[in-house]
Design a protein around this motif. Sequence first.
Motif, PDB file in Angstrom:
ATOM      1  N   THR A 222       0.856  -1.181   0.000  1.00  0.00           N
ATOM      2  CA  THR A 222       0.000   0.000   0.000  1.00  0.00           C
ATOM      3  C   THR A 222       0.890   1.229   0.000  1.00  0.00           C
ATOM      4  OG1 THR A 222      -1.743  -1.139   1.224  1.00  0.00           O
ATOM      5  CG2 THR A 222      -1.805   1.280   1.209  1.00  0.00           C
ATOM      6  N   THR A 223       0.834   2.012  -1.070  1.00  0.00           N
ATOM      7  CA  THR A 223       1.705   3.169  -1.225  1.00  0.00           C
ATOM      8  C   THR A 223       0.873   4.438  -1.214  1.00  0.00           C
ATOM      9  OG1 THR A 223       3.196   1.850  -2.602  1.00  0.00           O
ATOM     10  CG2 THR A 223       3.463   4.245  -2.669  1.00  0.00           C
ATOM     11  N   PRO A 224       1.157   5.361  -0.322  1.00  0.00           N
ATOM     12  CA  PRO A 224       0.377   6.604  -0.290  1.00  0.00           C
ATOM     13  C   PRO A 224       0.653   7.454  -1.517  1.00  0.00           C
ATOM     14  CG  PRO A 224       2.259   6.756   1.189  1.00  0.00           C
ATOM     15  CD  PRO A 224       2.225   5.337   0.700  1.00  0.00           C
ATOM     16  N   PHE A 225      -0.340   8.234  -1.930  1.00  0.00           N
ATOM     17  CA  PHE A 225      -0.159   9.170  -3.026  1.00  0.00           C
ATOM     18  C   PHE A 225       0.870  10.221  -2.635  1.00  0.00           C
ATOM     19  CE2 PHE A 225      -4.749   8.435  -4.576  1.00  0.00           C
ATOM     20  CZ  PHE A 225      -4.319   7.441  -5.447  1.00  0.00           C
ATOM     21  N   SER A 226       1.629  10.672  -3.617  1.00  0.00           N
ATOM     22  CA  SER A 226       2.497  11.824  -3.387  1.00  0.00           C
ATOM     23  C   SER A 226       1.629  13.064  -3.222  1.00  0.00           C
ATOM     24  CB  SER A 226       3.443  12.017  -4.579  1.00  0.00           C
ATOM     25  OG  SER A 226       2.708  12.413  -5.727  1.00  0.00           O
ATOM     26  N   ARG A 227       2.241  14.116  -2.708  1.00  0.00           N
ATOM     27  CA  ARG A 227       1.490  15.372  -2.536  1.00  0.00           C
ATOM     28  C   ARG A 227       0.971  15.876  -3.881  1.00  0.00           C
ATOM     29  NH1 ARG A 227       1.307  19.981   1.126  1.00  0.00           N
ATOM     30  NH2 ARG A 227       2.243  18.601   2.660  1.00  0.00           N
ATOM     31  N   LEU A 228       1.785  15.772  -4.936  1.00  0.00           N
ATOM     32  CA  LEU A 228       1.338  16.199  -6.261  1.00  0.00           C
ATOM     33  C   LEU A 228       0.152  15.368  -6.722  1.00  0.00           C
ATOM     34  CD1 LEU A 228       1.620  17.747  -8.932  1.00  0.00           C
ATOM     35  CD2 LEU A 228       3.262  16.008  -9.662  1.00  0.00           C
ATOM     36  N   ARG A 229       0.227  14.028  -6.520  1.00  0.00           N
ATOM     37  CA  ARG A 229      -0.872  13.169  -6.940  1.00  0.00           C
ATOM     38  C   ARG A 229      -2.141  13.495  -6.172  1.00  0.00           C
ATOM     39  NH1 ARG A 229      -0.895  11.494 -11.515  1.00  0.00           N
ATOM     40  NH2 ARG A 229      -3.000  12.291 -11.525  1.00  0.00           N
ATOM     41  N   ARG A 230      -1.992  13.796  -4.875  1.00  0.00           N
ATOM     42  CA  ARG A 230      -3.165  14.166  -4.075  1.00  0.00           C
ATOM     43  C   ARG A 230      -3.774  15.464  -4.577  1.00  0.00           C
ATOM     44  NH1 ARG A 230       0.288  12.935   0.360  1.00  0.00           N
ATOM     45  NH2 ARG A 230       0.322  15.123   0.987  1.00  0.00           N
ATOM     46  N   THR A 231      -2.908  16.423  -4.930  1.00  0.00           N
ATOM     47  CA  THR A 231      -3.407  17.696  -5.444  1.00  0.00           C
ATOM     48  C   THR A 231      -4.142  17.506  -6.762  1.00  0.00           C
ATOM     49  OG1 THR A 231      -1.572  18.868  -4.377  1.00  0.00           O
ATOM     50  CG2 THR A 231      -2.738  20.023  -6.142  1.00  0.00           C
ATOM     51  N   VAL A 232      -3.565  16.698  -7.655  1.00  0.00           N
ATOM     52  CA  VAL A 232      -4.231  16.406  -8.933  1.00  0.00           C
ATOM     53  C   VAL A 232      -5.575  15.741  -8.686  1.00  0.00           C
ATOM     54  CG1 VAL A 232      -4.099  15.011 -11.031  1.00  0.00           C
ATOM     55  CG2 VAL A 232      -2.090  16.277 -10.253  1.00  0.00           C
ATOM     56  N   ALA A 233      -5.599  14.774  -7.765  1.00  0.00           N
ATOM     57  CA  ALA A 233      -6.851  14.063  -7.475  1.00  0.00           C
ATOM     58  C   ALA A 233      -7.922  15.018  -6.952  1.00  0.00           C
ATOM     59  CB  ALA A 233      -6.582  12.952  -6.461  1.00  0.00           C
ATOM     60  N   GLU A 234      -7.514  15.924  -6.075  1.00  0.00           N
ATOM     61  CA  GLU A 234      -8.478  16.880  -5.527  1.00  0.00           C
ATOM     62  C   GLU A 234      -9.014  17.805  -6.610  1.00  0.00           C
ATOM     63  OE1 GLU A 234      -6.262  18.787  -2.504  1.00  0.00           O
ATOM     64  OE2 GLU A 234      -6.261  17.061  -1.145  1.00  0.00           O
ATOM     65  N   THR A 235      -8.113  18.280  -7.480  1.00  0.00           N
ATOM     66  CA  THR A 235      -8.535  19.190  -8.551  1.00  0.00           C
ATOM     67  C   THR A 235      -9.468  18.491  -9.533  1.00  0.00           C
ATOM     68  OG1 THR A 235      -6.456  20.423  -8.376  1.00  0.00           O
ATOM     69  CG2 THR A 235      -7.727  20.705 -10.404  1.00  0.00           C
ATOM     70  N   MET A 236      -9.109  17.270  -9.938  1.00  0.00           N
ATOM     71  CA  MET A 236      -9.935  16.541 -10.898  1.00  0.00           C
ATOM     72  C   MET A 236     -11.292  16.162 -10.293  1.00  0.00           C
ATOM     73  SD  MET A 236      -8.162  16.471 -13.694  1.00  0.00           S
ATOM     74  CE  MET A 236      -7.681  18.126 -13.170  1.00  0.00           C
ATOM     75  N   SER A 237     -11.282  15.758  -9.022  1.00  0.00           N
ATOM     76  CA  SER A 237     -12.546  15.411  -8.361  1.00  0.00           C
ATOM     77  C   SER A 237     -13.452  16.631  -8.246  1.00  0.00           C
ATOM     78  CB  SER A 237     -12.266  14.826  -6.973  1.00  0.00           C
ATOM     79  OG  SER A 237     -11.534  13.624  -7.063  1.00  0.00           O
ATOM     80  N   ARG A 238     -12.844  17.760  -7.920  1.00  0.00           N
ATOM     81  CA  ARG A 238     -13.642  18.985  -7.810  1.00  0.00           C
ATOM     82  C   ARG A 238     -14.192  19.391  -9.170  1.00  0.00           C
ATOM     83  NH1 ARG A 238     -11.698  24.784  -5.152  1.00  0.00           N
ATOM     84  NH2 ARG A 238     -13.752  25.809  -5.292  1.00  0.00           N
ATOM     85  N   SER A 239     -13.375  19.212 -10.212  1.00  0.00           N
ATOM     86  CA  SER A 239     -13.831  19.545 -11.556  1.00  0.00           C
ATOM     87  C   SER A 239     -15.061  18.720 -11.931  1.00  0.00           C
ATOM     88  CB  SER A 239     -12.705  19.307 -12.566  1.00  0.00           C
ATOM     89  OG  SER A 239     -13.128  19.594 -13.881  1.00  0.00           O
TER      90      SER A 239
END
Length: 454
Positions: A222-239
């Motif tokens: 189980t590998t946590p998302f990097s900060r960049l990946r988390r930011t991308v995920a948040e932006t795409m989910s919000r979009s």
Amino acid sequence: MTAKVFTLPDLGEGLTDAELVRWLVAVGDTVTTDQPIAEVETAKSVVEVPSPYAGTVAALHGGEGDTILVGAPLIEVQEVAVEQAAARPAEPRSAEQGSGSGQVLVGYGTTSHAGRRNRVARSGAATATTTASPRPTAPPRVVPVVSPVVRALARSHGIDLATLRPTRPDGVLTRRDVEAAFATAPVGLPRASAPASAGARPAAAAADAGTDPRTGLTIDATTPFSRLRRTVAETMSRSRAEIPEATVWVDVDATELWEGRRRLARDGRAPSFLSFVSRFALAALARHPELGGRVTPDGHGLVTFEGVNLGFAANTDRGLLVPVVRRADRLSVRELDAELDRLATAAREGTLPPVELAGSTFTINNYGSLGVDGSAAIINHPEVAILGLGRAIERPWVVDGAIAPRRILQLSLVFDHRVTDGGVAAGFLREVADAIESPLGVLADTPGPLAARA
């Protein structure tokens, strides 16, 4: 002498914290002014933070994986004696000097997130202090590396940068130096051990081993998302959650533009295909400014702008980044080409500062460079539209009643249906398509600076 406390500076674009990726120094080490002391990751990029002081490291605040707030202590340095002060290259800069006040941030880039252990962010104003008795040590050799990408690559291969001989005349080690060393190393030769964060399976991930109840498969890690990946995920989910998007697309005969670029190449480097399409899109945005605007925070209106900050998707080792060409509407095709090339190169090398990864008002996604024909991209929130560009390949096409091989590509436009309707979106896309199909005709019919500068 009292130790000087260096706090985490403002890394740009209003970022309030950063994750400590790796310490580059240890307690007791001797550091020089502007020597990189730590790699930290923000929501935009990985940054090497330089020391504003010269002396001996007295304390490090926080461990790898911790989140440190801007303004919280990062490192304490016991400065050199007064009689040595004159030898320092520069006077120390105060901690309040953020990146916008002249402090130099040396290198932006990537570090391997594969297998990084699970981490808990600290919520306090400062992280715990790690101290140790200072030990006598010789001044460390500062390996001249421009980008953290090179350091990350060396760590992943287990190569000690201090053992490499740079090929560049300025003595700076590059990715090619690391790759050459790895390729020529004897098989089975022990290399410098890499830290666990560079690829080893972390203990936290191993503890999760077991059977997944949903799939019945054994969990490998189980590998946590990097900060960049988390930011991308948040932006795409919000979009996707906020924007009622719709997509229009069209197949375009790009043969004339394709051949025109080939003719330009005879006299030197021709502008990229993307720079031409960007110029055509910018011209169309001047007639459809709503597609380069933003919805108001309350969702009840639209803000339009004078000019366009053009974002474009760039594939890098850290993932997909969106560098921004500011006031792209003022640039000619050749000027756009130069700026797109500069930003893309910096993004790939990891030297792009956060300020050049923010503020876009319209984005182009050239997924054709990845060998893809078509895609319905997700809008780069808070923008309201994104133009997609597929690969241009030879296909059979009907021209004047006869089938002929032509360079065909697909354009797609994903737009916010709150802002406009399909008629406006289709009109914009058709204008870009017409310009690609007949570039000379468009330039001949365009008044003003665009025709003269394109």
